[in-house]
Scaffold this motif. Structure first.
Motif, mmCIF file in Angstrom:
data_model
loop_
_atom_site.group_PDB
_atom_site.id
_atom_site.type_symbol
_atom_site.label_atom_id
_atom_site.label_comp_id
_atom_site.label_asym_id
_atom_site.label_seq_id
_atom_site.Cartn_x
_atom_site.Cartn_y
_atom_site.Cartn_z
ATOM 1 N N THR A 19 0.845 -1.194 0.000
ATOM 2 C CA THR A 19 0.000 0.000 0.000
ATOM 3 C C THR A 19 0.879 1.242 0.000
ATOM 4 O OG1 THR A 19 -0.096 0.346 2.400
ATOM 5 C CG2 THR A 19 -1.657 -1.247 1.461
ATOM 6 N N GLY A 20 0.379 2.297 -0.587
ATOM 7 C CA GLY A 20 1.087 3.583 -0.574
ATOM 8 C C GLY A 20 0.976 4.270 -1.923
ATOM 9 N N GLY A 66 0.802 1.410 5.857
ATOM 10 C CA GLY A 66 -0.557 1.783 6.238
ATOM 11 C C GLY A 66 -1.064 1.209 7.545
ATOM 12 N N ASP A 102 -3.116 5.975 6.848
ATOM 13 C CA ASP A 102 -2.867 4.572 7.192
ATOM 14 C C ASP A 102 -4.212 3.859 7.318
ATOM 15 O OD1 ASP A 102 -0.104 4.809 7.172
ATOM 16 O OD2 ASP A 102 -0.059 5.528 9.241
HETATM 17 MG MG MG Z 1 1.831 4.386 3.557
#
Ligand code: MG
Ligand code: AMP
Length: 406
Positions: free
Chosen positions: A186-187, A252, A259
């Motif tokens: 994730t990101g 996250g 997050d």
């Molecule tokens: Mg992140």
């Protein structure tokens, strides 16, 4: 004036491992052909299907004879080669040529190596010493007898175990199913290597790293395309990931507004078992379950991801396949320098190792921050510096986890 709230006490590594263990049950068994069994875990005790060796055989190239007829001159009356037994009878003053692994004729009870006789290759040989009965004979069943225990449940199958199973006549083995594992990074800042980086973007290190790490565990791997930091992207990615036995997400799980893994996981029915462990790096680790699926929310900093994988995910994947204990494979080694302890959290420092076994001496690398994956690539392993005050003096014995597994 009221005293500030003391922060909740963080879970210890061992307590966190115990909670993971409480949610692991071994996957079902399946029959696996020998050639696909490397690295798998046995789901049952196995017994030998044949005596090994299946017949009395020679341990040397030489001459099979009756020990009672030695010393003396013996007539060479035939040959027993591997796979081609001698079918005739053998008198007291007679011998046959025999090769390693060939059947010892019923009347013979000993072998003389070819280098110990005079006249080798001719019609008659001379044996100058007394040969003891049983010399260079491998008795039937001297390795294992049919029906005797060969390999135990939970054994991981390496070359020797597969060789033993084949020798003992087992063509397929009951093994635990491989866990199917989804990797979800994730990101919004992440790009795949090869893509163009815009300002503020970085390459996804954790996806390829987790993929590689999983190869040592026997898992089947499914990469889910990385999720941007929006609830919708997280939901779509997590829904797909939850179809697998295990979900490993990265990033996250901290306190930031972006997050989202825990929140969206909870909306999708993931029951959180714990969040945050007294560990550095890796404190924000989250673990939950969704039905029988285990969900590991690893922190995004690459060194944190790696440490949490080694400490929690790898043992869980092995336990799912029936490994007897859910513990990292700690060894022990000595610190080559004094190391300051962290007051609240166990520290997993990256070290170089020199020397062997109990003599292994560890040197901490310079650059112990959780984003420093390039420096971590120089490490031989992780040393556990227990939380506490002051420092561990040089020479202290510490738990050590080598990082190189293939
Ligand atoms: Mg992140
Ligand atoms: P997060 O846990 O999402 O707050 O991420 C913590 C730090 O790790 C941030 O600096 C992220 O940019 C970085 N990070 C998160 N995921 C990855 C990844 N897959 N590869 C490399 N760095 C990452």
């Amino acid at each position: 004036m009221t005293a500030p709230h003391s922060p909740p006490k963080l879970l210890s590594i061992d307590d966190a491992l115990a909670l993971v263990g409480a949610h692991v049950s071994a996957l079902p068994a399946e029959e696996v052909a020998l050639e696909h069994a490397y690295g798998r875990f046995l789901a049952q005790h196995l017994r030998a299907a044949v005596d090994l060796p299946p017949f009395a055989s020679s341990a040397m190239d030489g001459y099979a004879l009756r020990a009672a007829g030695t010393p003396g001159r013996l007539a060479v009356v035939g040959e027993s080669a591997a796979g081609s037994p001698y079918r005739g009878a053998l008198g007291e003053r007679e011998t046959i040529v025999i090769s390693t692994g060939a059947v010892i004729p019923p009347q013979a009870d000993a072998v003389v190596p070819v280098e110990d006789v005079l006249g080798a290759g001719g019609d008659e040989i001379e044996v100058s010493e007394v040969v003891p009965p049983g010399a260079f004979v491998r008795d039937r069943g001297s390795d294992i007898r049919r029906g005797d225990p060969l390999l135990r449940t939970g054994t991981r199958l390496g070359p020797a175990q597969i060789g033993a199973a084949a020798a003992a006549g087992l063509g397929t083995l009951p093994c635990r199913r491989r866990p199917s594992v989804a990797i979800l990074t994730t990101g919004s800042e992440l790009r795949r290597v090869g893509e163009r980086l815009e300002e503020g973007e970085i390459f996804d290190a954790n996806g390829p790293m987790l993929d590689a790490a999983l190869r040592t565990t026997g898992a089947t791997i499914r990469r889910i395309p990385g999720a941007a930091d929006t609830p919708e992207a997280h939901r779509a990615a997590l829904e797909r990931a939850l179809e697998h036995d295990v979900v490993i997400s990265s990033g996250g799980v901290s306190m930031g507004a972006h997050d989202l893994v825990r929140r969206v996981g909870s909306e999708l029915g993931v029951h959180e078992v714990f969040w945050r462990v007294a560990l550095r790096p890796g404190k924000p680790l989250a673990f939950g379950v969704h039905g029988s699926t285990l969900v590991f929310g690893l922190p995004g900093n690459p060194v944190s991801t790696l440490v949490c994988f080694e400490l929690f995910v790898a043992p869980a994947l092995l336990a799912l396949q029936g490994a007897p204990s859910l513990r990292p494979q700690w060894g022990s080694a000595r610190l080559g320098t004094a190391v300051a302890r962290n007051a609240q959290r166990d520290d997993l420092i990256r070290v170089r190792a020199a020397g062997e076994g109990a003599e292994t001496v560890l040197a901490p690398l310079h650059g112990q921050q959780s984003h420093q994956i390039a420096i971590t690539a120089q490490a031989d392993g992780l040393a556990l510096i227990p939380a506490g005050t002051g420092e561990l003096p040089s020479g202290s014995e510490v738990s050590y986890l080598p990082l190189h597994r293939f």
